[in-house]
Motif scaffolding. Structure first.
Motif, PDB file in Angstrom:
ATOM      1  N   ALA A  27       0.832  -1.205   0.000  1.00  0.00           N
ATOM      2  CA  ALA A  27       0.000   0.000   0.000  1.00  0.00           C
ATOM      3  C   ALA A  27       0.869   1.260   0.000  1.00  0.00           C
ATOM      4  CB  ALA A  27      -0.932  -0.007   1.212  1.00  0.00           C
ATOM      5  N   LEU A  28       1.961   1.233   0.762  1.00  0.00           N
ATOM      6  CA  LEU A  28       2.871   2.381   0.775  1.00  0.00           C
ATOM      7  C   LEU A  28       3.451   2.625  -0.614  1.00  0.00           C
ATOM      8  CD1 LEU A  28       4.892   1.904   4.088  1.00  0.00           C
ATOM      9  CD2 LEU A  28       3.234   3.709   3.580  1.00  0.00           C
ATOM     10  N   CYS A  29       3.833   1.569  -1.300  1.00  0.00           N
ATOM     11  CA  CYS A  29       4.429   1.710  -2.640  1.00  0.00           C
ATOM     12  C   CYS A  29       3.418   2.191  -3.674  1.00  0.00           C
ATOM     13  CB  CYS A  29       5.028   0.387  -3.097  1.00  0.00           C
ATOM     14  SG  CYS A  29       6.609   0.034  -2.353  1.00  0.00           S
ATOM     15  N   ARG A  30       2.195   1.762  -3.544  1.00  0.00           N
ATOM     16  CA  ARG A  30       1.178   2.119  -4.545  1.00  0.00           C
ATOM     17  C   ARG A  30       0.552   3.486  -4.323  1.00  0.00           C
ATOM     18  NH1 ARG A  30      -2.351  -2.905  -6.552  1.00  0.00           N
ATOM     19  NH2 ARG A  30      -0.639  -4.312  -7.017  1.00  0.00           N
ATOM     20  N   ASP A  31       0.742   4.036  -3.146  1.00  0.00           N
ATOM     21  CA  ASP A  31       0.155   5.332  -2.816  1.00  0.00           C
ATOM     22  C   ASP A  31       0.804   6.422  -3.662  1.00  0.00           C
ATOM     23  OD1 ASP A  31      -0.959   7.591  -1.709  1.00  0.00           O
ATOM     24  OD2 ASP A  31      -0.137   7.272   0.296  1.00  0.00           O
ATOM     25  N   THR A  32       0.012   7.092  -4.466  1.00  0.00           N
ATOM     26  CA  THR A  32       0.562   8.142  -5.328  1.00  0.00           C
ATOM     27  C   THR A  32       1.053   9.342  -4.523  1.00  0.00           C
ATOM     28  OG1 THR A  32      -1.656   9.038  -5.668  1.00  0.00           O
ATOM     29  CG2 THR A  32      -0.831   7.484  -7.324  1.00  0.00           C
ATOM     30  N   ALA A  33       0.604   9.476  -3.291  1.00  0.00           N
ATOM     31  CA  ALA A  33       1.040  10.579  -2.435  1.00  0.00           C
ATOM     32  C   ALA A  33       2.145  10.152  -1.473  1.00  0.00           C
ATOM     33  CB  ALA A  33      -0.150  11.126  -1.654  1.00  0.00           C
ATOM     34  N   ALA A  34       2.688   8.950  -1.668  1.00  0.00           N
ATOM     35  CA  ALA A  34       3.718   8.443  -0.756  1.00  0.00           C
ATOM     36  C   ALA A  34       4.979   9.292  -0.855  1.00  0.00           C
ATOM     37  CB  ALA A  34       4.039   6.984  -1.090  1.00  0.00           C
ATOM     38  N   THR A  35       5.565   9.542   0.292  1.00  0.00           N
ATOM     39  CA  THR A  35       6.826  10.277   0.332  1.00  0.00           C
ATOM     40  C   THR A  35       7.973   9.302   0.084  1.00  0.00           C
ATOM     41  OG1 THR A  35       7.157   9.912   2.691  1.00  0.00           O
ATOM     42  CG2 THR A  35       5.856  11.867   2.040  1.00  0.00           C
ATOM     43  N   LEU A  36       9.147   9.849  -0.114  1.00  0.00           N
ATOM     44  CA  LEU A  36      10.331   9.018  -0.278  1.00  0.00           C
ATOM     45  C   LEU A  36      10.552   8.172   0.970  1.00  0.00           C
ATOM     46  CD1 LEU A  36      12.668   8.278  -2.129  1.00  0.00           C
ATOM     47  CD2 LEU A  36      13.907  10.247  -1.240  1.00  0.00           C
ATOM     48  N   ASP A  37      10.307   8.743   2.137  1.00  0.00           N
ATOM     49  CA  ASP A  37      10.430   7.976   3.379  1.00  0.00           C
ATOM     50  C   ASP A  37       9.425   6.833   3.449  1.00  0.00           C
ATOM     51  OD1 ASP A  37      12.604   9.358   4.371  1.00  0.00           O
ATOM     52  OD2 ASP A  37      11.395  10.749   5.555  1.00  0.00           O
ATOM     53  N   ASP A  38       8.217   7.032   2.896  1.00  0.00           N
ATOM     54  CA  ASP A  38       7.216   5.961   2.854  1.00  0.00           C
ATOM     55  C   ASP A  38       7.722   4.788   2.024  1.00  0.00           C
ATOM     56  OD1 ASP A  38       5.382   7.377   4.413  1.00  0.00           O
ATOM     57  OD2 ASP A  38       4.325   8.210   2.662  1.00  0.00           O
ATOM     58  N   VAL A  39       8.318   5.095   0.881  1.00  0.00           N
ATOM     59  CA  VAL A  39       8.820   4.034   0.008  1.00  0.00           C
ATOM     60  C   VAL A  39      10.004   3.334   0.661  1.00  0.00           C
ATOM     61  CG1 VAL A  39       9.698   3.484  -2.301  1.00  0.00           C
ATOM     62  CG2 VAL A  39       7.973   5.267  -2.029  1.00  0.00           C
ATOM     63  N   ARG A  40      10.849   4.097   1.338  1.00  0.00           N
ATOM     64  CA  ARG A  40      11.959   3.476   2.089  1.00  0.00           C
ATOM     65  C   ARG A  40      11.421   2.545   3.174  1.00  0.00           C
ATOM     66  NH1 ARG A  40      14.842   9.044   2.204  1.00  0.00           N
ATOM     67  NH2 ARG A  40      16.295   8.839   0.469  1.00  0.00           N
ATOM     68  N   GLU A  41      10.375   2.986   3.863  1.00  0.00           N
ATOM     69  CA  GLU A  41       9.760   2.139   4.895  1.00  0.00           C
ATOM     70  C   GLU A  41       9.204   0.860   4.282  1.00  0.00           C
ATOM     71  OE1 GLU A  41       6.221   2.184   8.269  1.00  0.00           O
ATOM     72  OE2 GLU A  41       6.688   4.046   7.201  1.00  0.00           O
ATOM     73  N   ALA A  42       8.612   0.971   3.109  1.00  0.00           N
ATOM     74  CA  ALA A  42       8.079  -0.214   2.428  1.00  0.00           C
ATOM     75  C   ALA A  42       9.190  -1.207   2.123  1.00  0.00           C
ATOM     76  CB  ALA A  42       7.355   0.195   1.148  1.00  0.00           C
ATOM     77  N   VAL A  43      10.322  -0.708   1.613  1.00  0.00           N
ATOM     78  CA  VAL A  43      11.446  -1.590   1.298  1.00  0.00           C
ATOM     79  C   VAL A  43      11.970  -2.257   2.566  1.00  0.00           C
ATOM     80  CG1 VAL A  43      13.846  -1.636   0.476  1.00  0.00           C
ATOM     81  CG2 VAL A  43      12.103  -0.386  -0.821  1.00  0.00           C
ATOM     82  N   THR A  44      12.139  -1.486   3.621  1.00  0.00           N
ATOM     83  CA  THR A  44      12.627  -2.035   4.894  1.00  0.00           C
ATOM     84  C   THR A  44      11.666  -3.086   5.438  1.00  0.00           C
ATOM     85  OG1 THR A  44      13.748   0.040   5.390  1.00  0.00           O
ATOM     86  CG2 THR A  44      13.333  -1.429   7.240  1.00  0.00           C
ATOM     87  N   THR A  45      10.375  -2.802   5.364  1.00  0.00           N
ATOM     88  CA  THR A  45       9.359  -3.746   5.843  1.00  0.00           C
ATOM     89  C   THR A  45       9.409  -5.039   5.043  1.00  0.00           C
ATOM     90  OG1 THR A  45       7.927  -1.954   6.591  1.00  0.00           O
ATOM     91  CG2 THR A  45       6.874  -4.085   6.195  1.00  0.00           C
ATOM     92  N   LEU A  46       9.524  -4.924   3.716  1.00  0.00           N
ATOM     93  CA  LEU A  46       9.577  -6.126   2.876  1.00  0.00           C
ATOM     94  C   LEU A  46      10.868  -6.906   3.096  1.00  0.00           C
ATOM     95  CD1 LEU A  46       7.997  -4.720  -0.384  1.00  0.00           C
ATOM     96  CD2 LEU A  46       7.053  -6.522   1.067  1.00  0.00           C
ATOM     97  N   GLU A  47      11.971  -6.219   3.314  1.00  0.00           N
ATOM     98  CA  GLU A  47      13.228  -6.926   3.603  1.00  0.00           C
ATOM     99  C   GLU A  47      13.096  -7.738   4.890  1.00  0.00           C
ATOM    100  OE1 GLU A  47      16.439  -3.837   1.552  1.00  0.00           O
ATOM    101  OE2 GLU A  47      15.931  -3.620   3.676  1.00  0.00           O
ATOM    102  N   ASP A  48      12.573  -7.121   5.925  1.00  0.00           N
ATOM    103  CA  ASP A  48      12.409  -7.784   7.212  1.00  0.00           C
ATOM    104  C   ASP A  48      11.404  -8.932   7.111  1.00  0.00           C
ATOM    105  OD1 ASP A  48      12.832  -8.072  10.036  1.00  0.00           O
ATOM    106  OD2 ASP A  48      10.909  -7.063  10.359  1.00  0.00           O
ATOM    107  N   THR A  49      10.292  -8.668   6.476  1.00  0.00           N
ATOM    108  CA  THR A  49       9.243  -9.688   6.340  1.00  0.00           C
ATOM    109  C   THR A  49       9.733 -10.857   5.494  1.00  0.00           C
ATOM    110  OG1 THR A  49       7.603  -7.928   6.512  1.00  0.00           O
ATOM    111  CG2 THR A  49       6.823 -10.041   5.692  1.00  0.00           C
ATOM    112  N   GLY A  50      10.488 -10.554   4.447  1.00  0.00           N
ATOM    113  CA  GLY A  50      11.039 -11.615   3.598  1.00  0.00           C
ATOM    114  C   GLY A  50      12.014 -12.506   4.347  1.00  0.00           C
ATOM    115  N   ARG A  51      12.860 -11.898   5.197  1.00  0.00           N
ATOM    116  CA  ARG A  51      13.797 -12.696   6.003  1.00  0.00           C
ATOM    117  C   ARG A  51      13.051 -13.641   6.947  1.00  0.00           C
ATOM    118  NH1 ARG A  51      16.884  -7.977   6.031  1.00  0.00           N
ATOM    119  NH2 ARG A  51      15.871  -7.209   7.906  1.00  0.00           N
TER     120      ARG A  51
END
Length: 111
Positions: A27-51
Motif C-alpha cells: 500500500a505504501l508503494c502504490r500510494d501516489t502521495a507516498a513520500t520518499l520515506d514511505d517508500v523506504r519504509e516499504a522496502v525495509t518492511t519487505l526486507e524484514d518480512t522476507g527474512r
C-alpha cells in the motif's frame, strides 16, 4: 495500528502477520502521495518480512517468493524516486538528430 496487535497476539512469524506486513508495504508503494520515506519504509518492511518468511516458511514457499518479487519491485520504485531528474540540457535520444552533418556525396571516379 493492527500490525503491532497481530505481532503480539499471533506472533511475528505468523503467516497472517507476514501477509499483513506485506500488504502494508504494498500500500505504501502504490500510494501516489507516498513520500520518499514511505517508500523506504516499504522496502525495509519487505526486507524484514522476507527474512522472516524465508526462515519460517522456506525459500520455496509461495508467500516467500511473492515477498521477494514485491521487494524487487519496491526497490525499483525506490531507485526511481531517488534518481535525480534529468537535466533540461540533456538531449532526448528519441528526437531526430537535426544538427547532424549530412554525409558528403561519393566522389565520381573518372576512368
Amino acid at each position: 495500528k493492527m500490525i503491532p496487535v497481530a505481532r503480539r497476539v499471533l506472533d511475528e512469524s505468523s503467516e497472517i502477520t507476514l501477509k499483513m506486513r506485506w500488504k502494508y508495504a504494498e500500500a505504501l508503494c502504490r500510494d501516489t502521495a507516498a513520500t520518499l520515506d514511505d517508500v523506504r519504509e516499504a522496502v525495509t518492511t519487505l526486507e524484514d518480512t522476507g527474512r522472516i518468511a524465508r526462515r519460517v516458511l522456506g525459500g520455496a514457499h509461495p508467500l516467500t517468493k511473492a515477498l521477494e518479487r514485491h521487494l524487487g519491485l519496491a526497490r525499483a520504485a525506490l531507485r526511481a524516486r531517488e534518481a535525480p531528474p534529468p537535466s533540461s540540457s540533456a538531449r532526448d535520444p528519441s528526437a531526430a538528430d537535426d544538427d547532424a552533418t549530412p554525409a558528403a556525396p561519393a566522389a565520381a571516379v573518372d576512368s
